[in-house]
Design an enzyme around this catalytic site. Structure first.
Site, PDB file in Angstrom:
ATOM      1  N   ASP A  21       5.091  -0.761  -0.654  1.00  0.00           N
ATOM      2  CA  ASP A  21       4.220  -1.903  -0.466  1.00  0.00           C
ATOM      3  C   ASP A  21       5.037  -3.153  -0.824  1.00  0.00           C
ATOM      4  O   ASP A  21       6.108  -3.055  -1.431  1.00  0.00           O
ATOM      5  CB  ASP A  21       3.005  -1.768  -1.388  1.00  0.00           C
ATOM      6  CG  ASP A  21       2.119  -2.992  -1.383  1.00  0.00           C
ATOM      7  OD1 ASP A  21       1.714  -3.426  -0.294  1.00  0.00           O
ATOM      8  OD2 ASP A  21       1.858  -3.521  -2.472  1.00  0.00           O
ATOM      9  N   ASP A  23       3.530  -6.988  -1.754  1.00  0.00           N
ATOM     10  CA  ASP A  23       2.958  -7.835  -2.800  1.00  0.00           C
ATOM     11  C   ASP A  23       2.482  -7.004  -3.984  1.00  0.00           C
ATOM     12  O   ASP A  23       1.675  -6.084  -3.829  1.00  0.00           O
ATOM     13  CB  ASP A  23       1.781  -8.634  -2.233  1.00  0.00           C
ATOM     14  CG  ASP A  23       2.230  -9.618  -1.168  1.00  0.00           C
ATOM     15  OD1 ASP A  23       2.920 -10.580  -1.515  1.00  0.00           O
ATOM     16  OD2 ASP A  23       1.899  -9.396   0.017  1.00  0.00           O
TER      17      ASP A  23
END
Length: 224
Positions: A21, A23
């Site tokens: 991922d 953020d």
């Protein structure tokens, strides 16, 4: 697909690829995200408290739950514009650069709920070198917590989903990964450990070493 997979001991496994991922996992964009969304909420007469619980979900999916259908296109464009123009304070998280650098081409991908332009802006602001494969909200029909983003990441790397490790910070992202049949490593950047349903939970990527071998990638816990 199911999100009720049995737990796996990551130390005993070798993975074909690692899907990160963005953020909260590779970059800290919390302040910029908060500024942008609060501004957006005020402009659209939405109580900012209604934004809670959406971390890891694509912006358009969030917007569609908060405004009238006739406003979704314009409201989505507005949050995109706000976020693209605010990358102040976006930095790489501990261990992120090292984790990316440890994995050769074909063994890593970024799978994010950002649009492609926003992902590029935040990766650039953080000074990170992204892998060749990057899956964004622009590439999928159904964002996290649907498994589609991570399944597409595995497809682009040419590896079976069951041989992938996902690194996430958000419950929605972890649900997506588990629904895709993937092992999970969670970092507590944005969510308390008790709320992260993962095979292994650590404070940050600095707590582990991703070790690439001829057989694949192994996860090694660093000594305290």
């Amino acid at each position: 697909m199911t999100d009720q997979l049995p737990r796996t001991d990551l130390a005993d496994r070798t993975f074909a690829a690692v899907l990160f991922d963005l953020d909260g996992t590779l970059v800290d964009s919390t302040a910029a995200v908060l500024r942008s969304w609060v501004t957006w909420a005020i402009e659209h007469d939405v109580d900012p408290l209604r934004l809670q619980g959406f971390h890891g979900v694509p912006a358009r999916q969030i917007v569609s739950q908060l405004v009238h259908p006739d406003q979704v296109d314009s409201a989505s464009q507005r949050i995109d514009d706000l976020e693209l123009t605010d990358v102040t304070g976006v930095v790489g998280l501990p261990g992120a650069a090292e984790a990316l650098a440890a994995l050769p081409a074909g063994r890593a991908a970024v799978v994010t709920s950002c649009t492609r332009l926003l992902a590029e802006a935040r990766i650039g602001a953080a000074g990170l070198q992204p892998p060749g494969a990057v899956v964004t909200a622009d590439d999928v029909t159904h964002g996290k917590p649907d498994p589609e983003p991570f399944l597409l990441g595995a497809e682009r790397l040419g590896v079976p989903p069951g041989d992938c490790l996902v690194v996430e910070d958000a419950p929605m992202g972890l649900a997506s990964a588990r629904a895709a049949g993937m092992a999970t490593l969670a970092v507590t950047t944005t969510t308390a450990a008790a709320d992260l349903d993962a095979d292994l939970v650590v404070t940050s990527l600095a707590d582990v070493e991703l070790r690439s071998t001829s057989d694949g990638v192994r996860v090694v816990r660093r000594s305290a």
